[in-house]
Scaffold this motif. Structure first.
Motif, PDB file in Angstrom:
ATOM      1  N   PRO A 184       0.481  -1.424  -0.076  1.00 24.51           N
ATOM      2  CA  PRO A 184      -0.218   0.239  -0.063  1.00 24.51           C
ATOM      3  C   PRO A 184       0.751   1.516  -0.322  1.00 24.51           C
ATOM      4  N   LYS A 185       0.509   2.494  -1.065  1.00 23.93           N
ATOM      5  CA  LYS A 185       1.621   3.571  -0.789  1.00 23.93           C
ATOM      6  C   LYS A 185       0.140   4.897  -1.262  1.00 23.93           C
ATOM      7  N   LEU A 186       0.366   6.012  -0.298  1.00 31.92           N
ATOM      8  CA  LEU A 186      -0.300   7.200  -0.525  1.00 31.92           C
ATOM      9  C   LEU A 186       0.317   7.767  -1.442  1.00 31.92           C
ATOM     10  N   ILE A 187      -0.271   7.998  -2.271  1.00 36.04           N
ATOM     11  CA  ILE A 187      -0.639   8.575  -3.647  1.00 36.04           C
ATOM     12  C   ILE A 187      -1.031   9.510  -3.364  1.00 36.04           C
ATOM     13  N   ASN A 188      -0.250  10.482  -4.649  1.00 37.60           N
ATOM     14  CA  ASN A 188      -0.943  12.605  -4.798  1.00 37.60           C
ATOM     15  C   ASN A 188       0.234  13.028  -5.636  1.00 37.60           C
ATOM     16  N   VAL A 189      -0.817  13.652  -6.466  1.00 42.47           N
ATOM     17  CA  VAL A 189       0.480  14.897  -7.377  1.00 42.47           C
ATOM     18  C   VAL A 189       0.538  15.765  -6.054  1.00 42.47           C
ATOM     19  N   HIS A 190       1.911  16.266  -6.428  1.00 44.24           N
ATOM     20  CA  HIS A 190       1.610  17.616  -5.276  1.00 44.24           C
ATOM     21  C   HIS A 190       2.023  18.653  -6.510  1.00 44.24           C
ATOM     22  N   SER A 193       6.224  21.142  -7.815  1.00 52.16           N
ATOM     23  CA  SER A 193       6.683  20.235  -8.474  1.00 52.16           C
ATOM     24  C   SER A 193       6.349  19.795  -9.730  1.00 52.16           C
ATOM     25  N   MET A 194       4.471  19.282  -9.707  1.00 51.58           N
ATOM     26  CA  MET A 194       4.164  18.825 -10.959  1.00 51.58           C
ATOM     27  C   MET A 194       4.075  17.326 -11.305  1.00 51.58           C
ATOM     28  N   THR A 195       4.453  16.353  -9.885  1.00 49.09           N
ATOM     29  CA  THR A 195       5.247  15.713  -9.585  1.00 49.09           C
ATOM     30  C   THR A 195       4.288  14.621  -8.864  1.00 49.09           C
ATOM     31  N   ILE A 196       3.756  13.393  -9.813  1.00 47.40           N
ATOM     32  CA  ILE A 196       3.179  12.209  -8.803  1.00 47.40           C
ATOM     33  C   ILE A 196       4.292  11.751  -7.806  1.00 47.40           C
ATOM     34  N   GLU A 197       3.282  11.595  -6.173  1.00 49.56           N
ATOM     35  CA  GLU A 197       4.663  11.028  -5.337  1.00 49.56           C
ATOM     36  C   GLU A 197       3.458   9.837  -5.273  1.00 49.56           C
ATOM     37  N   TRP A 198       4.374   9.064  -4.041  1.00 48.94           N
ATOM     38  CA  TRP A 198       4.850   7.442  -3.659  1.00 48.94           C
ATOM     39  C   TRP A 198       5.055   7.608  -1.848  1.00 48.94           C
ATOM     40  N   ARG A 199       4.333   7.583  -0.609  1.00 46.74           N
ATOM     41  CA  ARG A 199       5.532   7.237  -0.204  1.00 46.74           C
ATOM     42  C   ARG A 199       4.579   6.089   1.379  1.00 46.74           C
ATOM     43  N   ASP A 200       5.472   5.559   1.921  1.00 49.00           N
ATOM     44  CA  ASP A 200       4.722   4.006   2.621  1.00 49.00           C
ATOM     45  C   ASP A 200       3.932   5.229   4.341  1.00 49.00           C
ATOM     46  N   PRO A 201       2.287   4.721   3.417  1.00 46.69           N
ATOM     47  CA  PRO A 201       1.859   4.741   5.259  1.00 46.69           C
ATOM     48  C   PRO A 201       2.052   5.240   6.223  1.00 46.69           C
ATOM     49  N   ASP A 203       5.073   5.614   7.321  1.00 52.09           N
ATOM     50  CA  ASP A 203       6.429   6.221   7.370  1.00 52.09           C
ATOM     51  C   ASP A 203       6.362   7.732   7.178  1.00 52.09           C
ATOM     52  N   ALA A 204       5.954   9.038   7.768  1.00 53.18           N
ATOM     53  CA  ALA A 204       5.559  10.143   6.470  1.00 53.18           C
ATOM     54  C   ALA A 204       6.963  11.155   7.332  1.00 53.18           C
ATOM     55  N   SER A 205       7.461  10.139   7.665  1.00 52.67           N
ATOM     56  CA  SER A 205       8.660  11.201   7.917  1.00 52.67           C
ATOM     57  C   SER A 205       9.845  10.290   6.858  1.00 52.67           C
ATOM     58  N   ALA A 206       9.498   9.832   6.066  1.00 52.68           N
ATOM     59  CA  ALA A 206      10.301   9.390   4.554  1.00 52.68           C
ATOM     60  C   ALA A 206      10.176  10.442   3.641  1.00 52.68           C
ATOM     61  N   SER A 207      10.629  10.444   2.614  1.00 47.88           N
ATOM     62  CA  SER A 207      11.503  11.603   1.377  1.00 47.88           C
ATOM     63  C   SER A 207      10.692  10.311   0.626  1.00 47.88           C
ATOM     64  N   PRO A 208       9.198  10.788  -0.476  1.00 50.77           N
ATOM     65  CA  PRO A 208       8.580  10.793  -0.812  1.00 50.77           C
ATOM     66  C   PRO A 208       9.718  10.296  -2.472  1.00 50.77           C
ATOM     67  N   LYS A 209       8.853   9.147  -2.941  1.00 49.38           N
ATOM     68  CA  LYS A 209       9.822   9.262  -4.464  1.00 49.38           C
ATOM     69  C   LYS A 209       8.826   9.709  -5.288  1.00 49.38           C
ATOM     70  N   HIS A 210       8.798   9.960  -6.590  1.00 48.22           N
ATOM     71  CA  HIS A 210       7.895  10.495  -7.466  1.00 48.22           C
ATOM     72  C   HIS A 210       8.254  10.457  -9.025  1.00 48.22           C
ATOM     73  N   ILE A 211       7.527  10.865  -9.950  1.00 50.05           N
ATOM     74  CA  ILE A 211       7.411  10.802 -11.374  1.00 50.05           C
ATOM     75  C   ILE A 211       7.105  12.171 -12.060  1.00 50.05           C
ATOM     76  N   ALA A 212       7.782  13.187 -12.725  1.00 48.48           N
ATOM     77  CA  ALA A 212       6.608  14.277 -13.372  1.00 48.48           C
ATOM     78  C   ALA A 212       5.296  14.404 -14.267  1.00 48.48           C
ATOM     79  N   VAL A 213       4.748  14.547 -13.617  1.00 54.44           N
ATOM     80  CA  VAL A 213       3.299  14.245 -15.020  1.00 54.44           C
ATOM     81  C   VAL A 213       3.532  14.785 -15.485  1.00 54.44           C
TER      82      VAL A 213
END
Length: 306
Positions: A184-190, A193-201, A203-213
């Motif tokens: 499971p991942k939390l996913i949103n558009v920043h 930066s107009m990027t799609i980000e995902w992170r471990d739900p 671990d809120a402190s972890a830096s999200p991974k992303h790809i550009a929209v």
């Protein structure tokens, strides 16, 4: 980054350069074709016609014949798609309407086939968008284009409100052993930066991974899902899955249900369309900027020579 100014391609599309594209009478290559039933504009009876979607036009015939000239019995008729819209309020229906300032076409697929109607609607909307984007990039203006831009802007703003809110999806990927893993991942558009980000739900402190929209090239759904999902085509599980294909990375996701998936994809398509509109407007402004720069240089040189 993906070039938002590049016209979307459909398999089997035309290879004719835009600057050599004449009127539809010359029949540029097909994008899509099939039998539809058309409602008469004068006598409201339904008649079966063979439709062909081409670059910028929807042509129709009495039969699967293309060697007739305009005006011949059973020959070519058609409508330009620029500035048109497709009305399809009920996705379970086999009926849809193409409307512009000049004409209205009421159409339906055979045997109540809503799936075929949905495919026609999707292909028509894609080509209409491409026509409008080409027109915007040319630097011209029209009421139809102004309305198209306004609607795209409004849809983008609504979509960003939804997509900026983190939602939980199941993300699929292959580990180093080649096995399929899902988490499971939390996913949103920043928005910034107009990027799609995902992170471990968890671990809120972890830096999200992303790809550009802007790097998103396509959105893949059932029945064309990649095998990583390990789902049966047409199954309820498959209807919850989708893949965002991007340069250098694909994002394989499963929503909690089909409604959430479809809503998220629709919002993503809105922001991708607005990106293309913005790029087309920038393309239209480039010659003006160049001309202004040239004019400024001439003035400065003239002042310097005095």
């Amino acid at each position: 980054m993906a070039d938002f100014t590049q016209r979307g391609s459909i398999k089997g599309g035309s290879d004719v350069p835009d600057d050599q594209m004449p009127l539809y009478v010359t029949r540029p290559a097909k994008l899509f074709e099939g039998w539809l039933t058309k409602k008469g504009s004068i006598i409201p009876s339904w008649k079966k016609r063979f439709f062909i979607l081409r670059r910028g036009y929807l042509n129709y015939y009495k039969g699967e014949v293309e060697d007739m000239e305009v005006g011949e019995e059973g020959g070519l008729k058609g409508q330009a798609l620029f500035g048109a819209s497709v009305e399809y309020p009920d996705e379970s229906s086999n009926r849809f309407r193409i409307r512009s300032r000049e004409y209205t076409l009421d159409l339906r697929t055979e045997d109540g086939n809503a799936t075929a109607a949905g495919l026609w609607v999707r292909m028509l909307r894609q080509e209409i968008d491409a026509c409008n984007l080409d027109f915007i990039a040319s630097g011209k203006s029209s009421p139809e284009v102004s309305e198209f831009i306004a609607k795209a802007r409004e849809a983008n703003e609504s979509a960003m409100v939804m997509l900026s809110t983190p939602m939980t999806f199941t993300k699929y990927f292959q580990n180093l052993m080649g096995s399929t893993v899902s988490h499971p991942k939390l996913i949103n558009v920043h928005v910034g930066s107009m990027t799609i980000e995902w992170r471990d739900p968890d671990d809120a402190s972890a830096s999200p991974k992303h790809i550009a929209v802007a790097d998103i090239e396509s959105i893949v759904v059932d029945p064309d899902l990649p095998p990583i999902f390990e789902v049966e085509p047409g199954s309820p599980e498959a209807e919850c899955c989708f893949t965002l294909t991007a340069k250098g990375r694909d994002l394989h996701l499963q929503a909690e249900d089909k409604a959430v998936r479809d809503q998220w994809i629709a919002a993503m398509e809105c922001i991708l369309k607005w990106g293309k509109v913005t790029a087309a407007r920038e393309t239209a402004n480039r010659p003006k900027v160049a001309a202004s720069t040239t004019r400024l240089k001439s003035i400065l040189q003239a002042q310097h020579s005095r």
